[in-house]
Write an enzyme that holds these catalytic residues in place. Structure first.
Site, PDB file in Angstrom:
ATOM      1  N   GLY A  12      42.558  58.701  78.567  1.00 56.62           N
ATOM      2  CA  GLY A  12      42.648  58.345  79.738  1.00 56.62           C
ATOM      3  C   GLY A  12      42.886  58.954  81.231  1.00 56.62           C
ATOM      4  O   GLY A  12      43.332  60.222  81.138  1.00 56.62           O
ATOM      5  N   GLY A  25      41.688  59.255  84.539  1.00 54.67           N
ATOM      6  CA  GLY A  25      41.702  58.971  85.554  1.00 54.67           C
ATOM      7  C   GLY A  25      41.924  60.106  86.721  1.00 54.67           C
ATOM      8  O   GLY A  25      42.211  60.679  86.664  1.00 54.67           O
ATOM      9  N   GLU A  26      43.575  59.786  88.181  1.00 60.74           N
ATOM     10  CA  GLU A  26      43.377  60.588  88.557  1.00 60.74           C
ATOM     11  C   GLU A  26      44.043  61.270  88.263  1.00 60.74           C
ATOM     12  O   GLU A  26      43.616  62.696  87.605  1.00 60.74           O
ATOM     13  CB  GLU A  26      44.783  60.219  89.728  1.00 60.74           C
ATOM     14  CG  GLU A  26      44.319  59.249  90.636  1.00 60.74           C
ATOM     15  CD  GLU A  26      43.325  59.635  91.772  1.00 60.74           C
ATOM     16  OE1 GLU A  26      43.129  60.880  91.704  1.00 60.74           O
ATOM     17  OE2 GLU A  26      42.780  58.522  92.718  1.00 60.74           O
ATOM     18  N   VAL A  27      45.293  61.547  86.556  1.00 59.14           N
ATOM     19  CA  VAL A  27      46.141  62.445  86.078  1.00 59.14           C
ATOM     20  C   VAL A  27      44.940  63.214  85.110  1.00 59.14           C
ATOM     21  O   VAL A  27      45.097  64.276  84.697  1.00 59.14           O
ATOM     22  CB  VAL A  27      47.589  61.553  85.761  1.00 59.14           C
ATOM     23  CG1 VAL A  27      47.891  62.971  85.116  1.00 59.14           C
ATOM     24  CG2 VAL A  27      48.543  61.639  86.493  1.00 59.14           C
ATOM     25  N   GLY A  28      44.755  62.617  84.176  1.00 62.50           N
ATOM     26  CA  GLY A  28      43.952  62.958  83.443  1.00 62.50           C
ATOM     27  C   GLY A  28      43.249  63.728  83.945  1.00 62.50           C
ATOM     28  O   GLY A  28      42.289  64.792  82.825  1.00 62.50           O
ATOM     29  N   ASP A  42      38.856  57.049  77.579  1.00 67.74           N
ATOM     30  CA  ASP A  42      38.187  56.313  78.327  1.00 67.74           C
ATOM     31  C   ASP A  42      38.003  54.962  78.278  1.00 67.74           C
ATOM     32  O   ASP A  42      36.922  55.041  77.702  1.00 67.74           O
ATOM     33  CB  ASP A  42      38.692  56.771  80.037  1.00 67.74           C
ATOM     34  CG  ASP A  42      38.737  55.985  80.981  1.00 67.74           C
ATOM     35  OD1 ASP A  42      39.653  56.305  81.528  1.00 67.74           O
ATOM     36  OD2 ASP A  42      38.980  54.700  81.393  1.00 67.74           O
ATOM     37  N   HIS A  96      63.856  60.739  82.474  1.00 67.52           N
ATOM     38  CA  HIS A  96      62.817  61.078  84.418  1.00 67.52           C
ATOM     39  C   HIS A  96      63.361  59.318  84.948  1.00 67.52           C
ATOM     40  O   HIS A  96      63.325  58.330  84.508  1.00 67.52           O
ATOM     41  CB  HIS A  96      61.900  61.298  83.768  1.00 67.52           C
ATOM     42  CG  HIS A  96      60.718  60.948  84.409  1.00 67.52           C
ATOM     43  ND1 HIS A  96      59.846  59.584  85.685  1.00 67.52           N
ATOM     44  CD2 HIS A  96      60.017  61.703  85.425  1.00 67.52           C
ATOM     45  CE1 HIS A  96      59.304  60.538  86.554  1.00 67.52           C
ATOM     46  NE2 HIS A  96      59.065  61.293  86.641  1.00 67.52           N
TER      47      HIS A  96
HETATM   48  N1  LIG Z   1      54.828  62.399  83.643  1.00 68.86           N
HETATM   49  C1  LIG Z   1      54.606  62.745  85.066  1.00 68.86           C
HETATM   50  O1  LIG Z   1      55.485  63.357  86.425  1.00 68.86           O
HETATM   51  C2  LIG Z   1      53.680  61.348  86.393  1.00 68.86           C
HETATM   52  C3  LIG Z   1      53.130  61.831  86.786  1.00 68.86           C
HETATM   53  C4  LIG Z   1      51.846  61.048  87.110  1.00 68.86           C
HETATM   54  C5  LIG Z   1      50.934  59.869  86.719  1.00 68.86           C
HETATM   55  N2  LIG Z   1      51.782  59.552  85.543  1.00 68.86           N
HETATM   56  C6  LIG Z   1      51.671  58.460  85.221  1.00 68.86           C
HETATM   57  O2  LIG Z   1      50.743  59.438  84.411  1.00 68.86           O
HETATM   58  C7  LIG Z   1      49.303  57.870  83.825  1.00 68.86           C
HETATM   59  C8  LIG Z   1      47.935  58.317  85.014  1.00 68.86           C
HETATM   60  O3  LIG Z   1      48.406  57.749  86.107  1.00 68.86           O
HETATM   61  P1  LIG Z   1      46.552  57.758  87.084  1.00 68.86           P
HETATM   62  O4  LIG Z   1      47.231  58.064  88.422  1.00 68.86           O
HETATM   63  O5  LIG Z   1      46.223  59.038  86.241  1.00 68.86           O
HETATM   64  O6  LIG Z   1      46.413  55.971  86.810  1.00 68.86           O
HETATM   65  P2  LIG Z   1      44.511  56.023  86.136  1.00 68.86           P
HETATM   66  O7  LIG Z   1      44.518  54.410  86.643  1.00 68.86           O
HETATM   67  O8  LIG Z   1      44.040  56.813  88.231  1.00 68.86           O
HETATM   68  O9  LIG Z   1      44.064  55.996  85.239  1.00 68.86           O
HETATM   69  C9  LIG Z   1      44.636  55.718  84.217  1.00 68.86           C
HETATM   70  C10 LIG Z   1      43.592  55.562  83.171  1.00 68.86           C
HETATM   71  O10 LIG Z   1      43.974  55.529  82.062  1.00 68.86           O
HETATM   72  C11 LIG Z   1      42.849  54.886  81.272  1.00 68.86           C
HETATM   73  N3  LIG Z   1      42.662  53.534  80.455  1.00 68.86           N
HETATM   74  C12 LIG Z   1      44.208  52.631  80.881  1.00 68.86           C
HETATM   75  N4  LIG Z   1      43.409  51.695  79.305  1.00 68.86           N
HETATM   76  C13 LIG Z   1      43.293  52.864  78.644  1.00 68.86           C
HETATM   77  C14 LIG Z   1      43.337  52.457  77.211  1.00 68.86           C
HETATM   78  N5  LIG Z   1      43.504  51.922  76.162  1.00 68.86           N
HETATM   79  N6  LIG Z   1      42.309  53.803  76.497  1.00 68.86           N
HETATM   80  C15 LIG Z   1      41.981  54.911  77.122  1.00 68.86           C
HETATM   81  N7  LIG Z   1      42.030  54.781  78.651  1.00 68.86           N
HETATM   82  C16 LIG Z   1      42.331  53.798  79.045  1.00 68.86           C
HETATM   83  C17 LIG Z   1      42.171  53.496  82.939  1.00 68.86           C
HETATM   84  O11 LIG Z   1      40.236  53.459  82.427  1.00 68.86           O
HETATM   85  C18 LIG Z   1      41.511  54.980  84.086  1.00 68.86           C
HETATM   86  O12 LIG Z   1      40.829  55.321  83.797  1.00 68.86           O
HETATM   87  C19 LIG Z   1      50.769  56.922  84.724  1.00 68.86           C
HETATM   88  O13 LIG Z   1      51.268  55.908  83.661  1.00 68.86           O
HETATM   89  C20 LIG Z   1      51.433  56.833  86.109  1.00 68.86           C
HETATM   90  O14 LIG Z   1      52.497  57.101  86.245  1.00 68.86           O
HETATM   91  C21 LIG Z   1      52.732  60.839  84.890  1.00 68.86           C
END
Ligand SMILES: NC(=O)c1ccc[n+]([C@@H]2O[C@H](COP(=O)([O-])OP(=O)(O)OC[C@H]3O[C@@H](n4cnc5c(N)ncnc54)[C@H](O)[C@@H]3O)[C@@H](O)[C@H]2O)c1
Length: 304
Positions: free
Chosen positions: A9, A11-14, A34, A175
């Site tokens: 994954g 996206g923003e975080v990854g 992804d 959390h």
């Molecule tokens: N732990 C923390 O403190 C913290 C902080 C911020 C965000 N998060 C969490 O991190 C997660 C990601 O957030 P984000 O902003 O990057 O979301 P995002 O929507 O920007 O990115 C998610 C990515 O996952 C991909 N994806 C979805 N299903 C998939 C699969 N089966 N296999 C591979 N890739 C897949 C999507 O295509 C997308 O690129 C969310 O659950 C968010 O709540 C956690």
């Protein structure tokens, strides 16, 4: 030995985590997975440019789940977009289903792999990940309240007019709403907070609330959180791969509670190397018990 980290994954975080790992020169190879293939190709190209610039030799590659299974650390940062009209519970159950599918596609993991769960709900997903991955509990870690602990240090540092690195403070527990601050453990420059008298009195309830709300505020203001959690991920991975044995509050299986919650742990090459017993008051202990029963309900309804 080629130290490899896989990120599921991007996206923003990854992607932000990948960028932090490249800048900090943590591993030789970064495998990105992804399910949006053109987005993935773009991330590989974009992040490769930063690796070329840094000249630290980190190689960035698109990978399959099976290729990711051979990584030293597998980071789960995947998330589905929230559907219109979907309740929080439905969305969380869908996140659990995504994790389920990803782990099934990866299994079996490399024997000594560490699985780092970032996606929310992080404690529930970390518990599910431990059960489904067949990895020992010490090798499955959630970022838990690490980011909130960083925020807590920052808020206290501002109030005391010191660097955040001079503040020792942690947020523990589940959390979210029921996370808490063990104030008796907070110290500034080694001096207990109970013995300090800053010019402005410390409003502990407000600071605890501000810590809880900061994530929501960032999402309201810019739509996603990326940099703080990316730094936390990079720090966790560095402590593990370089066997630094630094102590951080992360989510991991609590034997006595039957689920993963955040408590301080020593992070090294085997994952959770050891844990630190924290003395807690009866209110915080009850809060942990309640959180654990909530998490176990969600886990049981997601794993038949
Ligand atoms: N732990 C923390 O403190 C913290 C902080 C911020 C965000 N998060 C969490 O991190 C997660 C990601 O957030 P984000 O902003 O990057 O979301 P995002 O929507 O920007 O990115 C998610 C990515 O996952 C991909 N994806 C979805 N299903 C998939 C699969 N089966 N296999 C591979 N890739 C897949 C999507 O295509 C997308 O690129 C969310 O659950 C968010 O709540 C956690």
């Amino acid at each position: 030995m080629t130290l490899t980290i896989a990120i599921i994954g991007v996206g923003e975080v990854g992607a932000a985590a990948a960028y932090a790992l490249i800048l900090n020169n943590v591993c030789a190879k970064l495998l990105l997975v992804d399910n949006r293939s053109s987005h993935l190709d773009g991330q590989v190209k974009d992040l490769s440019d930063s690796a070329f610039k840094e000249q630290n030799g980190t190689r960035i590659e698109a990978a399959t789940y099976r290729e990711a299974s051979q990584a030293d650390i597998v980071i789960f940062a995947a998330a589905a977009k929230r559907g219109i009209g979907e309740t929080t519970l439905q969305y969380r159950d869908r996140s659990a289903a995504t994790l389920h599918n990803v782990i099934e596609a990866i299994n079996p993991f490399k024997q000594n792999a560490i699985l780092l769960v970032v996606s929310h709900p992080v404690d529930t997903l970390t518990t599910i990940a431990q059960r489904l991955s067949h990895l020992p509990p010490t090798q499955v870690i959630g970022t838990g309240t690490f980011l909130e602990s960083i925020r807590l240090r920052g808020l206290l540092a501002n109030q005391f007019g010191v660097a955040a690195s001079s503040v020792d403070a942690m947020v523990l527990g589940k959390h979210g709403e029921s996370q808490f601050v063990p104030w008796h453990l907070v110290n500034v420059g080694g001096v207990s907070i109970n013995e300090l008298s800053p010019s402005d009195p410390i409003d502990r309830d407000k600071i605890t609330q501000d810590c809880r709300r900061k994530g929501e505020q960032i999402i309201e203001e810019k739509g996603a959180i990326a940099y703080g959690i990316a730094s936390a991920v990079s720090t966790i991975c560095t402590s593990i791969l370089l066997d630094r044995r630094q102590v951080y509050p992360v989510s991991y299986m609590q034997e006595n509670l039957g689920c993963a919650l955040s408590m301080p742990a020593v992070l090294g090459r085997s994952g959770i190397e050891s844990t630190l017993a924290v003395s807690l008051g009866s209110f915080d202990k009850q809060r942990l018990q309640y959180s654990a029963s909530e998490i176990k309900k969600r886990v049981d309804s997601n794993i038949q």
